[in-house]
Design a protein around this motif. Structure first.
Motif, mmCIF file in Angstrom:
data_model
loop_
_atom_site.group_PDB
_atom_site.id
_atom_site.type_symbol
_atom_site.label_atom_id
_atom_site.label_comp_id
_atom_site.label_asym_id
_atom_site.label_seq_id
_atom_site.Cartn_x
_atom_site.Cartn_y
_atom_site.Cartn_z
ATOM 1 N N ARG A 54 0.865 -1.178 0.000
ATOM 2 C CA ARG A 54 0.000 0.000 0.000
ATOM 3 C C ARG A 54 0.902 1.229 0.000
ATOM 4 O O ARG A 54 1.636 1.459 0.957
ATOM 5 C CB ARG A 54 -0.890 0.028 1.239
ATOM 6 N N LEU A 55 0.837 1.974 -1.072
ATOM 7 C CA LEU A 55 1.659 3.169 -1.185
ATOM 8 C C LEU A 55 0.718 4.359 -1.304
ATOM 9 O O LEU A 55 0.188 4.640 -2.373
ATOM 10 C CB LEU A 55 2.577 3.074 -2.409
ATOM 11 N N ALA A 56 0.471 5.013 -0.209
ATOM 12 C CA ALA A 56 -0.397 6.185 -0.181
ATOM 13 C C ALA A 56 0.473 7.424 -0.029
ATOM 14 O O ALA A 56 1.064 7.656 1.018
ATOM 15 C CB ALA A 56 -1.382 6.083 0.974
ATOM 16 N N VAL A 57 0.562 8.178 -1.102
ATOM 17 C CA VAL A 57 1.371 9.391 -1.088
ATOM 18 C C VAL A 57 0.438 10.569 -0.829
ATOM 19 O O VAL A 57 -0.501 10.797 -1.591
ATOM 20 C CB VAL A 57 2.108 9.570 -2.432
ATOM 21 N N PRO A 58 0.675 11.313 0.255
ATOM 22 C CA PRO A 58 -0.193 12.461 0.549
ATOM 23 C C PRO A 58 -0.074 13.538 -0.531
ATOM 24 O O PRO A 58 0.958 13.658 -1.198
ATOM 25 C CB PRO A 58 0.319 12.989 1.888
ATOM 26 N N PRO A 59 -1.120 14.329 -0.706
ATOM 27 C CA PRO A 59 -1.100 15.362 -1.747
ATOM 28 C C PRO A 59 0.056 16.346 -1.625
ATOM 29 O O PRO A 59 0.592 16.796 -2.636
ATOM 30 C CB PRO A 59 -2.442 16.084 -1.572
ATOM 31 N N ASN A 60 0.472 16.675 -0.398
ATOM 32 C CA ASN A 60 1.567 17.643 -0.269
ATOM 33 C C ASN A 60 2.885 17.068 -0.811
ATOM 34 O O ASN A 60 3.749 17.814 -1.258
ATOM 35 C CB ASN A 60 1.710 18.144 1.166
ATOM 36 N N TRP A 61 3.032 15.739 -0.780
ATOM 37 C CA TRP A 61 4.220 15.134 -1.391
ATOM 38 C C TRP A 61 4.179 15.295 -2.909
ATOM 39 O O TRP A 61 5.210 15.537 -3.533
ATOM 40 C CB TRP A 61 4.316 13.664 -1.021
ATOM 41 N N TRP A 62 2.996 15.126 -3.523
ATOM 42 C CA TRP A 62 2.890 15.319 -4.972
ATOM 43 C C TRP A 62 3.217 16.763 -5.344
ATOM 44 O O TRP A 62 3.880 17.014 -6.364
ATOM 45 C CB TRP A 62 1.488 14.948 -5.458
ATOM 46 N N TRP A 63 2.766 17.707 -4.524
ATOM 47 C CA TRP A 63 3.114 19.110 -4.769
ATOM 48 C C TRP A 63 4.626 19.311 -4.635
ATOM 49 O O TRP A 63 5.229 20.070 -5.401
ATOM 50 C CB TRP A 63 2.366 20.033 -3.814
ATOM 51 N N GLY A 64 5.238 18.661 -3.662
ATOM 52 C CA GLY A 64 6.682 18.759 -3.482
ATOM 53 C C GLY A 64 7.448 18.172 -4.654
ATOM 54 O O GLY A 64 8.442 18.748 -5.118
ATOM 55 N N GLY A 69 6.319 17.910 -7.708
ATOM 56 C CA GLY A 69 6.124 18.854 -8.809
ATOM 57 C C GLY A 69 7.019 20.072 -8.677
ATOM 58 O O GLY A 69 7.566 20.562 -9.667
ATOM 59 N N ALA A 70 7.184 20.562 -7.453
ATOM 60 C CA ALA A 70 8.058 21.720 -7.232
ATOM 61 C C ALA A 70 9.511 21.381 -7.533
ATOM 62 O O ALA A 70 10.237 22.187 -8.126
ATOM 63 C CB ALA A 70 7.912 22.213 -5.794
ATOM 64 N N VAL A 71 9.959 20.190 -7.143
ATOM 65 C CA VAL A 71 11.333 19.762 -7.442
ATOM 66 C C VAL A 71 11.536 19.665 -8.952
ATOM 67 O O VAL A 71 12.564 20.113 -9.481
ATOM 68 C CB VAL A 71 11.657 18.424 -6.742
ATOM 69 N N LEU A 72 10.563 19.085 -9.667
ATOM 70 C CA LEU A 72 10.671 18.990 -11.133
ATOM 71 C C LEU A 72 10.714 20.376 -11.771
ATOM 72 O O LEU A 72 11.510 20.623 -12.684
ATOM 73 C CB LEU A 72 9.508 18.180 -11.694
ATOM 74 N N ALA A 73 9.871 21.281 -11.303
ATOM 75 C CA ALA A 73 9.857 22.641 -11.857
ATOM 76 C C ALA A 73 11.160 23.365 -11.560
ATOM 77 O O ALA A 73 11.728 24.038 -12.441
ATOM 78 C CB ALA A 73 8.668 23.420 -11.296
ATOM 79 N N LEU A 74 11.666 23.233 -10.341
ATOM 80 C CA LEU A 74 12.926 23.876 -9.975
ATOM 81 C C LEU A 74 14.094 23.293 -10.779
ATOM 82 O O LEU A 74 14.959 24.034 -11.262
ATOM 83 C CB LEU A 74 13.180 23.727 -8.474
ATOM 84 N N PHE A 75 14.108 21.967 -10.934
ATOM 85 C CA PHE A 75 15.155 21.312 -11.734
ATOM 86 C C PHE A 75 15.111 21.818 -13.173
ATOM 87 O O PHE A 75 16.149 22.115 -13.769
ATOM 88 C CB PHE A 75 14.955 19.793 -11.683
ATOM 89 N N THR A 76 13.904 21.931 -13.739
ATOM 90 C CA THR A 76 13.755 22.421 -15.108
ATOM 91 C C THR A 76 14.226 23.864 -15.227
ATOM 92 O O THR A 76 14.938 24.220 -16.170
ATOM 93 C CB THR A 76 12.282 22.310 -15.552
ATOM 94 N N LEU A 77 13.859 24.686 -14.265
ATOM 95 C CA LEU A 77 14.252 26.092 -14.307
ATOM 96 C C LEU A 77 15.762 26.244 -14.197
ATOM 97 O O LEU A 77 16.389 26.941 -15.003
ATOM 98 C CB LEU A 77 13.549 26.850 -13.174
#
Length: 170
Positions: A138-148, A150-158
């Protein structure tokens, strides 16, 4: 002369939702569901082993067919049309270098992909161990982790597209 029955007192032959039986296979309200038969160890291990085999086959293919030679793989559309590196740009070159054991080149092509390989390896080992023991994964990832993430991907891209982050560009 017969008197018609009032509208509200007319008998209804259709079952009411409250008294209708549940669909086959579902337990009656108030009664526990019957236990499912235990699955064999081989059946439990089928999904994680098949996933691992698919990823190993993909790495073997990318390791055999060099993405540094033009014409073998499609070009990233974002890079082609805008000149901007996406978070996945360099991922195939990274996988090729990783498959050949060249970790510095893999990190140079796409460091975030190498981190992803490590996360995938840890989760796959966890999945295999749990499947072997018969414990469901059971892998339940909380929504704030998904936001995190996404933020890491955006920062890496930038960062990889700015002059001071050229070390992260493939």
């Amino acid at each position: 002369m017969p008197v018609p029955a009032p509208q509200g007192d007319a008998p209804d032959s259709r079952p009411r939702p409250e008294t209708a039986p549940p669909p086959p296979g579902t337990p009656w309200p108030g009664f526990p569901a019957p236990p499912s038969p235990p699955r064999s160890r081989a059946r439990r291990l089928l999904a994680p082993v098949a996933t691992l085999a698919g990823v190993a086959a993909a790495f073997a293919y990318v390791g055999a067919v060099d993405p540094n030679e033009p014409g073998h793989y499609p070009v990233c559309p974002l890079l082609r049309f805008t000149g901007v590196y996406c978070p996945g740009c360099g991922g195939l070159r990274s996988a090729h270098a990783f498959a050949h054991g060249d970790l510095p080149s893999a990190l140079g092509a796409n460091a975030l992909a190498v981190v992803g390989y490590g996360v995938f390896a840890v989760l796959t080992v966890l999945w295999l161990v749990r499947a072997y023991r018969g414990v469901p994964m059971r892998l339940a990832v909380p929504p704030n982790w998904w936001w995190g993430i996404g933020a890491v991907l955006a920062l890496f891209t930038l960062v990889r597209n700015l002059p001071f982050g050229s070390a992260l560009a493939p």
